[in-house]
Design a protein around this motif. Structure first.
Motif: not given
Lengths: 291, 473
Positions: B258-260, B253-256, B357, B283-284, B355
C-alpha cells in the motif's frame, strides 16, 4: 557532495565514517538521523547519527554493510565523496528531564552505536546510566571502551556466550530488575525483534521504555509516508513524528512485516554487489579495491 | 503588431500530435509531442487580438498572451519568448501542466462559440523553441546585495526566485531533496513533463543568478531565525508544498504494497525506480493495481503503474465521472490507455494475507444523494453492496496536507489547525516578520500555476518590504 574525513573498520561487517558536514554537525542531537545517497543513482538510506565533531565539522555514522548502498558506502575511502548527506532529520530524543534519574540504555548489535550518543548525553547531564549491549558473538563487539566511559555499569552479553556472559540483552535487564534495580526509563535501540522483546519485558513492570524506529524511508521529511507505523492505534511517520516512540504503544509485528517489503530486491542487489566485490578483490592481500 | 492580419476562423484548434495510446501505455516518453513551427503559427492566427484581453485576466501570472501570440503569428519566436518569460519563469512547464481550460482558454472569446485558441499549446511551442534554439543571452541583472532565501524549489519557490532575481536580488533557493524542482520532479510523471526540460528551465534561473542549494532541510539544518540572523537573509519565502500524504484510515492500510501516491510517484519519478536495478531504489507493483482517488495525482499514479507493466489498473473513486476532480484531458488519456474506472465505489478495507501483503480491496457501492457543502452531490453507501477486487498493489491518492516540518520547528509561525500557514491574502506575509509563504504550503494541494501566482505575488511584496526597510535606515 560530502567528503569522507576518516574511516575505521570496527568489525567484519561494521564501518565507522566521519563525514564532512559542518552545518549538520552544528545542529545534530542524540536520536536524530541523516539520509545519505552514495551516487547519482543511489537510494536514499537513513542512518542514525552516531556522533558529531563541531570543531572539525564532521558527522559520525556507524553502519553494517548489509545492503547494496551500505556495501558501497563501506568501500568508500578517506578523501572520496558521496552524492548526498542530508540532515539532521527526525525529532531529537527528549532526555533533559532525566538528570539524576536511573536509565538503562540497551543496544543490540549495531544499535549500540546508535544508543551510544544517548548514553553519552545522559551521562553528561548526570543521569545514572546502565549500558546493556548485546552482540551475536565476541568478534562483533564494538565500542566497548567508549560505552564503559559513559556509563556507570556496562553489561556486555553475547548470544553464544563467547565473551563469557551468554544470553540476550533482555536476560541481563530482567536479572537487574529482579535484583531490585529501579529504572525511570529504558531506552532500547537495535533490531526490531530485540526492541519488541524489551518492550514485552518492561511492560509488566510498568517501566517507561523508548525505542528508535529505523524504518524504510524515501525522503525523510514527512512527504511520502513510506516510514509509517502504528503507535497507540494511530498512523505515525517515523521521520517527522519519531524516530523515538513509546515502546509499549508501537505495533512491532506490523513494523517487522513492513521492514520486509523489499526483501527480494534487497537480496538480489546484495548478491550482485557481492559479485562485483569479488571481481575487485586483490588475490595477494584479499582486500577489495575500490573501483 | 500586425493590425491588418485577418484572423483564421477555423472553429477548432490545430490538432496536437500525440503518441498513440497503445504504444505510449508501455513507455515513459511524452504523450503530447508538441506543435511544429508551422502548426504554432497557424494556431496563433486564430487569436482575435481582443483589446480587453480577457485571457490575461484568467492567468495567475498574467502572461501577456495576445502580445506573445502575435509574435508567434509573425514567426518571431525569440521576441515571443521574451514577452512570455517576462512574467512567467517556467513557460515550458506551464505549457504542459496548466489547466488552461479553466483559466486563460476559458475566457477566450473564440471559446464562446467554438474551441478557444490553444494558448497552452502555443506557449509550450515557444518555450521549447527557446530551449532548443536560443543562444546564451541571459545575463544576471546588477546585484543589489540584498539576500532573499527561498524554502522549497517547487513552482512557487522558483517563480518567486525568478522574479526577485530579475529585480537584482541575491536569491538562494534551499531544496530538501537532491534535485531542484519539487513536485515538478518528484510528482508529475515524465510522460507529462520531461525532467530534462524542468532542469533546463531551472538552469535558465541559475543564469539569472539564482543559487540553488539541494539537500538542505530548512527547519532542521537552519531555522528561519538562523537564516535571517546568522546567514544574513533579509527576507524568506516559504514554498514548502503540500508534502504530507493523507490516508483513508481503513483496515489494512499499512499492509505491504500500500503506497501513498507521493511515495509511489517519488520512487518512480525522482528515484527512477523504473530503472531498477541500475537505479538503486526499488519498486514492485505486481499485476493488478488500484489507485484510490479521482484527481490529477490519481491519474498520474494510475498511468505510471500501467507503464511499469501492470496488467490491470483501476481508478477507484467514490463519486461519479462528472465529479472527477482531474483535468478532462488526463481522464481521457487515462481511458485511452486502458485504465479501468470503478466509479461510485468506496474502499472499506484493504485485504491482505498472513504475511502482511495486499491481496485485494473491499469496496462498497455508492449512490449520489443531496448536494454537500462543496455543492457536489454527496456519495452515500448502498447497504449490503460490498464487493472485492483482487489486487497486488494499492496506491492512495486522496490528497495531502502541508508539510509539518517548518511549523514544528518554527513556533512563531502561525498555522491553521489543518496545517496550512496563515498569511495575509494581499501580501502573503506570515505572522513572522520578514517571512512570506505561498503555494500548497498555504492553500493545501492545488495546481502548479496557482503556486506560481503566489510566488509572484510574494516576490512583489518582498521587494516592497526590503525597499522600505533600507530606505528607512
Amino acid at each position: 557532495m560530502n567528503r569522507i574525513v576518516s574511516r575505521e573498520v570496527l568489525n567484519s561487517e561494521t564501518v565507522m565514517l566521519d563525514i564532512e558536514a559542518p552545518a549538520i554537525a552544528r545542529k545534530a542531537l542524540p536520536g536524530q538521523f541523516i539520509i545519505f545517497r552514495v551516487d547519482e543513482l543511489g537510494e536514499r538510506i537513513p542512518l542514525t547519527v552516531a556522533g558529531t565533531d563541531t570543531e572539525k565539522g564532521t558527522v559520525r555514522i556507524i553502519f553494517q554493510m548489509v545492503g547494496k548502498s551500505t556495501m558501497q558506502l563501506g568501500r568508500k575511502q578517506v578523501g572520496e565523496t558521496i552524492a548526498s548527506f542530508v540532515g539532521p532529520l527526525g525529532r531529537p530524543s527528549e532526555l533533559d528531564h532525566l538528570a539524576g534519574k536511573n536509565v538503562a540504555v540497551i543496544g543490540g548489535g549495531l544499535g549500540t552505536a546508535i544508543a551510544y550518543p544517548q548514553a553519552t548525553y545522559l551521562h553528561k547531564i548526570g543521569a545514572h546510566v546502565d549500558f546493556i549491549a548485546g552482540f551475536r558473538t565476541k568478534d562483533l563487539i564494538i565500542l566497548e571502551d567508549e560505552m564503559r566511559a559513559v556509563s556507570d555499569n556496562l553489561y556486555v552479553a553475547t548470544d553464544d556466550g563467547s565473551n563469557g556472559k551468554k544470553g540476550f540483552v533482555t536476560d541481563v535487564l530482567k536479572e537487574l530488575i529482579d535484583a531490585g534495580k529501579h529504572y525511570d526509563l529504558v531506552i532500547a535501540i537495535g533490531p526490531l525483534v530485540m526492541m519488541r522483546a524489551v518492550a514485552n519485558l518492561t511492560k509488566p513492570y510498568n517501566i517507561d521504555t523508548l525505542v528508535s524506529m529505523n524504518t524504510i524511508m524515501v525522503d525523510g521529511t514527512g512527504m511520502c509516508g513510506c516510514c509509517r507505523l502504528t503507535v497507540g492505534g494511530e498512523i505515525k511517520f517515523s521521520c517527522v513524528d519519531g524516530p523515538d516512540f513509546d515502546a509499549h504503544q508501537v505495533d512491532f509485528d506490523e513494523a517487522i512485516r513492513r521492514s520486509k517489503a523489499y526483501l527480494k530486491q534487497e537480496a538480489y542487489d546484495r548478491e550482485r554487489e557481492k559479485e562485483k566485490e569479488e571481481s575487485h578483490r586483490c588475490r595477494l592481500t584479499g582486500e577489495v579495491r575500490h573501483e | 503588431m500586425n493590425e491588418k492580419r485577418k484572423p483564421n476562423m477555423s472553429p477548432v484548434k490545430v490538432t496536437m500530435p500525440e503518441q498513440p495510446a497503445d504504444i505510449r501505455r508501455s513507455n515513459f516518453g511524452e504523450v503530447a509531442l508538441g506543435y511544429t513551427a508551422e502548426m504554432a503559427m497557424e494556431e496563433a492566427t486564430r487569436c482575435l487580438q481582443c483589446k480587453h484581453q480577457p485571457c490575461v485576466q484568467g492567468c495567475p501570472v498574467n502572461v501577456r498572451i495576445p502580445e506573445f501570440i502575435a509574435k508567434v503569428a509573425e514567426g518571431d519566436f525569440l521576441e515571443a519568448y521574451r514577452i512570455l518569460s517576462s512574467t512567467n519563469s517556467l513557460p515550458a512547464v506551464c505549457g504542459r501542466v496548466c489547466p488552461q481550460e479553466k483559466q486563460c482558454e476559458e475566457r477566450c472569446v473564440r471559446g464562446i462559440k467554438h474551441e478557444s485558441v490553444g494558448i497552452g499549446r502555443i506557449e509550450r511551442f515557444v518555450a521549447d523553441w527557446y530551449l532548443e534554439n536560443a543562444k546564451d543571452e541571459l545575463v544576471p541583472p546588477p546585484c543589489n546585495n540584498r539576500k532573499v532565501a527561498i524554502v522549497g524549489s517547487g513552482p512557487a519557490g522558483l517563480t518567486c526566485a525568478g522574479d526577485l532575481a530579475k529585480l537584482g536580488y541575491d536569491v538562494t533557493v534551499f531544496e530538501a531533496f537532491h534535485v531542484a524542482g519539487g513536485v515538478l520532479m518528484y510528482g508529475i510523471p515524465e510522460f507529462r513533463l520531461p525532467k530534462t526540460l524542468v532542469q533546463s528551465e531551472i538552469k535558465l534561473l541559475s543564469k539569472l543568478g539564482v543559487k540553488i542549494k539541494c539537500d538542505m532541510v530548512i527547519g532542521r539544518v537552519f531555522s528561519l531565525d538562523e537564516l535571517m540572523e546568522e546567514e544574513g537573509f533579509d527576507a524568506i519565502f516559504i514554498g514548502s508544498g503540500a508534502g504530507l500524504p493523507s490516508f483513508m484510515n481503513i483496515k489494512g492500510e499499512n499492509l505491504n504494497q500500500v503506497y501513498s501516491a507521493n511515495e509511489f510517484l517519488t520512487r518512480v519519478n525522482l528515484m527512477q525506480a523504473w530503472r531498477w536495478p541500475e537505479a538503486a531504489t526499488p519498486i514492485s507493483i505486481g499485476k493488478c493495481v488500484a489507485v484510490i482517488g479521482g484527481g490529477n495525482v490519481a491519474m498520474d499514479a494510475a498511468r505510471s503503474a500501467q507503464r511499469l507493466g501492470a496488467d490491470k489498473v483501476y481508478i477507484i473513486y467514490r463519486r461519479s465521472e462528472e465529479e472527477l476532480p482531474a483535468r478532462l484531458e488526463e481522464v481521457e488519456h487515462a481511458k485511452e490507455e486502458g485504465i479501468i474506472f470503478k466509479l461510485l465505489s468506496n474502499p472499506v478495507e484493504v485485504l491482505g494475507n498472513d504475511e502482511g501483503w495486499v491481496t485485494g480491496i473491499r469496496c462498497i457501492a455508492m449512490e449520489l444523494g443531496e448536494p454537500d457543502a462543496s455543492g457536489r452531490r454527496r456519495p452515500v453507501a448502498i447497504p449490503g453492496s460490498e464487493f472485492d477486487i483482487e489486487l497486488d498493489t494499492v496506491i492512495v491518492a486522496i490528497g495531502q496536507s502541508p508539510n509539518p516540518l517548518l511549523r514544528d520547528t518554527t513556533p512563531d509561525l502561525k498555522c491553521h489547525s489543518w496545517g496550512g500557514i496563515v498569511v495575509d491574502e494581499e501580501t502573503l506575509a506570515t505572522s513572522k516578520e520578514g517571512v512570506w509563504a505561498g503555494g500548497d504550503a498555504v492553500t493545501g494541494a492545488a495546481t502548479v500555476i496557482l503556486a506560481m501566482g503566489a510566488g509572484k505575488q510574494a516576490a512583489a511584496s518582498i521587494d516592497e518590504y526590503i525597499k522600505a526597510k533600507y530606505e528607512e535606515t
